[in-house]
Structure formats: C-alpha cells, structure tokens
Scaffold this active site. Sequence first.
Site, PDB file in Angstrom:
ATOM      1  N   SER A 130       0.842  -1.197   0.000  1.00  0.00           N
ATOM      2  CA  SER A 130       0.000   0.000   0.000  1.00  0.00           C
ATOM      3  C   SER A 130       0.880   1.251   0.000  1.00  0.00           C
ATOM      4  O   SER A 130       1.723   1.414  -0.871  1.00  0.00           O
ATOM      5  CB  SER A 130      -0.941  -0.046   1.214  1.00  0.00           C
ATOM      6  OG  SER A 130      -1.874   0.991   1.169  1.00  0.00           O
ATOM      7  N   ASP A 170      -7.831  -5.094  -6.200  1.00  0.00           N
ATOM      8  CA  ASP A 170      -7.522  -3.980  -5.301  1.00  0.00           C
ATOM      9  C   ASP A 170      -8.447  -2.818  -5.640  1.00  0.00           C
ATOM     10  O   ASP A 170      -8.442  -2.332  -6.768  1.00  0.00           O
ATOM     11  CB  ASP A 170      -6.048  -3.571  -5.485  1.00  0.00           C
ATOM     12  CG  ASP A 170      -5.595  -2.514  -4.488  1.00  0.00           C
ATOM     13  OD1 ASP A 170      -6.437  -1.723  -4.017  1.00  0.00           O
ATOM     14  OD2 ASP A 170      -4.389  -2.471  -4.189  1.00  0.00           O
ATOM     15  N   HIS A 172      -7.025  -5.235  -1.443  1.00  0.00           N
ATOM     16  CA  HIS A 172      -5.889  -4.369  -1.149  1.00  0.00           C
ATOM     17  C   HIS A 172      -4.914  -5.031  -0.171  1.00  0.00           C
ATOM     18  O   HIS A 172      -5.171  -5.071   1.024  1.00  0.00           O
ATOM     19  CB  HIS A 172      -6.372  -3.037  -0.584  1.00  0.00           C
ATOM     20  CG  HIS A 172      -5.279  -2.039  -0.430  1.00  0.00           C
ATOM     21  ND1 HIS A 172      -4.450  -1.681  -1.458  1.00  0.00           N
ATOM     22  CD2 HIS A 172      -4.853  -1.338   0.642  1.00  0.00           C
ATOM     23  CE1 HIS A 172      -3.566  -0.795  -1.030  1.00  0.00           C
ATOM     24  NE2 HIS A 172      -3.791  -0.580   0.241  1.00  0.00           N
TER      25      HIS A 172
END
Length: 595
Positions: free
Chosen positions: A233, A476, A513
């Site tokens: 991330s 994601d 994610h």
Amino acid sequence: MKTTSAASLALVATLLAACGGGGSSFIPTQSAGTPTSSGSSTPPASGGTTTTPAVETLPVLGAAVGATLKDCASLAGFTFANTTITVANSITAGTLTVAGKPVAAHCQVSGSMYPRTGTDGQSYAVGFEMRLPTNWNGRFFYQANGGIDGSVSTATGGIGGGGALDNALDMGFAVISSDAGHRAALGPFFGLDPQARLDYGYQAVAKLTPMAKALIASAYGKGPDRSYFGGCSNGGRHTMVAMSRYPDDYDGFLVGDPGFRLPLAAAANIVGAQNYHALADTTAMTAANLGTGFTPAERTLVSNAVLAKCDALDGAADGLVQDTGACQAAFNLDRDVPTCSGSRDGTCLSAAQKQRIGQLFAGALDGNGKKFYSSFPWDAGLGTTGWAGWKFSNSLNLDSGAVAFIWQVPPASQTGFDGPTFTLTSNIDTILAKITSTDSLYTENSLSFMTPPNPTDLSKLKKRGAKAMVYHGTSDPIFSSDDTQHWYDQLMAANGGDASNFARFYRVPGMNHCSGGPTTDQFDMLTPLVNWVEKGQAADSVVASARGTGNVGGVNADVPATWAPDRTRPLCAYPKVARYKGSGDIEKAENFACQ
Ligand SMILES: [Ca+2]
C-alpha cells in the site's frame, strides 16, 4: 464517455503546467480502451522481424554472512547525529509470534531523529524502532508502513500478502520501522507542516537509513552485507520511491499493491464516492448510504458475470480469473449484466449504475471528461467487505483528510473540517489543481514528494545488481493493478522490451488491497527476492496459498467454500498467466503452468 489518447496527453500537459515544472514526476495513464496496452514507445522494427534482443547479464551481489549480537543493553548508548535512543530491551524468544510460532530472541532499540517544532507549532521527530536478532543473517530490512504513517508499527518485516507464515525478523533480518516523521495523534493535520509532508513522502527514509546501518554495525561489529526494503500500500509506494531515489542504499525491493501515484488514486476514489452517492438511496453522507449505490448483491452479481465470461479463459473454471488481460476484452458490463426493467433488486443494474460504475472502472474523469487516474480491471473480488470499505468508507474518512491537508496547496482549513462533506462536495478540478500546486510555504507539490521520480528509469538500481519484485491484487479497490501493470509495461519498454533481469511483476488474481478477497494471498516473496539478489535465481513464479478454514496464518473469510481451504496457485511473472495443464488436482499449483 471516451477519452482519446490526445485528450489524455492534453491532461498530462495541463497537470504538468500546473506543477510549474517543479519536479512533477507522475506518469500518464494509458488511454481509455487500451487497459492492457504495452505502453511501448519503440516503433516496431521494419522488415517484419520481432527478434527480442538478448537480456544482458547483471551482477549478482553475493550472499550475506551472519553474526551474533554482542550486547543489547549497550545499544542504549549508541550515538549518531541528530539521534536519541530511548530504550534498548532484550526480547526473549516467543514474546512475539508469527502464525502461532515464537519469533526468535532479539533486541528492541527505540528512538527518534531530528526533533523540531513545525510551522504549525506541533512537535515533530522521526520516531523509529529497530529489532535486531541475536542470531543475525547479515541482512537489513526497512519495513515501510501503510496508510498515512504516524505509528511505529512493530518492526517484524512483512514478506508479502496476507496471513504471513513468517517474517523478516524471525528469518534473521535486522528490521527498522518508523512513523515517517509525525505522530498518529495529529491525523492528517501533520500535513500543515511542510517538512512533515516531505518526511512522509521520502525524506524520513534518507534520515533513517544511514543511522540504521550504523546501529547494525555497532550491534554486530559489521554493517549489513545486504539491505532490503519492502511494504504494501503506502509501504509499496515508499518502496517504489526508494527504488528511484535511493538505489545505492538497498539491494532488494519488495513492492506490494503500491500507491505509487497516491494523491491521484485518492482523488479518483473521491470521484468514485461522489458517483456512488449519486446512486445511493438518500443524501446522507455515510458509508452505509454510499453502499446502497452498489449493494453487496449487485457487486456479487457483477463478480459472477465477470466469472461467467472470464473464469475458464485460463483453462480452469475455478473461481479465479488468472488471465486478467483476456478478461478485459471478454467482459462487457453493458452486455453481460442484466439492465433493470423495474426497481433494483440485486439481479440487475440500473442504466445509471452501468454508466457511472462502468466509467469508474474505465478510469475516473475530471470535470472536462478527461481521465486522470488508471482504469481498474474487471475481476471476481468486488463482493467483499474489504472492497466496499475502500470505496464507501475510506473515501469519506481517509482520502478526504489526506487530500485536504497532506497534498493540497494551500491545505484546507482545520476549523470545522468534515471528511465526508469534503469528499462529497469538493470539485474534482479544484482538488487536482491544488494537489499539483506549490506556494512559498509548500515548495514541493504532492506528486513530486509522494511519487517516484522517473519511475521507469531504474538504470542505477539495475546496473549495480539490485532487484525488485512487485505484486498487486487484481481486485484492489484503491490502487489499481492496471496502474502498476502500465508502469511495468513502460519499464519494459525503457529496457528494450524486457525488464525481467532486474524487476518482475506478479499479479494476484482476486486479491483485494494487500490481502483478502477470493484469492490465494498467502505467500513469501522475500525469500525469492533474497535468492535473486544473492544467488542470481530469478523466480518465474511464486506459490501462493488460499487461507481457508484452519489456516494458521489467519483465515480469510472471502475464500469460497467450494475451494480446498489450502488451495495453491503459482503467481506468475507478468506477462505470463497461470494456466491449468488440463489434468491433475485443480486445487494444486503444480497442475498450473505460467504461460
Ligand atoms: Ca479460472
């Protein structure tokens, strides 16, 4: 609805102009309608031959040699410029655990660097902890953290995906973790201080790295032989920024679901929220209401429609869309999902939903109808709570503050600020102008300090033998795997069509994610990275497992009940795709080949 290539270029020119030439560094998105475009700027060779030039052999950096920690307590007296050590504690084996197993004995050293008072009157410093194994493997791992930073997460060092069965610390790495220069208590308001923006963007890494290597040398009598950098991330963003800015300091980079164009991705998520709000039941500015714009039943409907068109393209109707590229051509939202003739009931989408949601997947548009962030690939992971959380909740409560205070110039007023109101009432063109602006106080714009400069020029990293492994979940919802794929396409183009001798990209079908989703998301990408850097063994694939019932790393509730709970799949180095060989147990990676 269509964005032409010329329009995309015009947008880039506009944004570059708005940057005032001050170090803008983002790469343009691919034009609409070509989500899997190669991005190659090299004209095809005349004469019809398409011979690929031989990939050059690059240096292998050689194996690290371990050592034993001399004395933990004495590290409290470690001195380094601008650095204060607050504690050095011996941590016995088993105090930390990973997947139920005790983490080996180590020394925890905490401290801070560069204490100062910000222009906002708040106190700032770069806080950190290092965990130094008693039995050290000779390696250093920089753990890049997620979100907007602000917390010194336990320095264990992630190895990739979800429910990890091991960590870098337990493998013998000396690991550092930091808050990137601000305290979590400030929330996004740390962005009012210009230096705190820069530390968050990239400068904390430059401050911490030499200190960490010196502390390691003090602890073991020698510095690290090999250094690694990794995170997911925002941590993936940190890692890609380090690949560009600090290629001499690290030998291996482990990049997960990178938000490498984070301000633009957040702005795109705000556009998404405004569209879901327009489709919602009421005007309430809540995640629950936004979620009525694209309900769980409707999201599962679309995921199932994607599976109907795409699942078998990889040779196995197994609930995983592994041929992501072919799927984008095969699936058509308008054609393949029923349009409601009456009221919405979960078995159809309204025409308005198809228009708005289809456009969000094609890539968020500015007020002039021009795309400013990537498309998202159609995939099977839309039905999860993780997907919904980013679209309906974080858009209101996380992206809002980050855009308003960390990236906008000038920042919003702190007085009476309300995240959902900002997200749902801001004009996107105003946001895009402000995140690409500078003034006398904020002299670097957000695209400059947040994104990797010249992201496709990794020549320094490449030449010295450093390596990068990048993974990204194709479901994601916040940072698009299309964006990372487009970057990798451009990296290939910048390296004669082949970057596989120093950087590889692995898509994770179905993964949301960084973890979760209907997927195989449990894998170790650090060990293959070390083998590549230190032995020259590049991984054509990495085996990943589903985390079904009983998984010791933590069960992933999104794993379908029809799958074997311990299903495995190869994650293939792009552009290859995992295809079923046609025989053998469909639950096992060995019966799939990367082709
Ligand atoms: Ca399949």
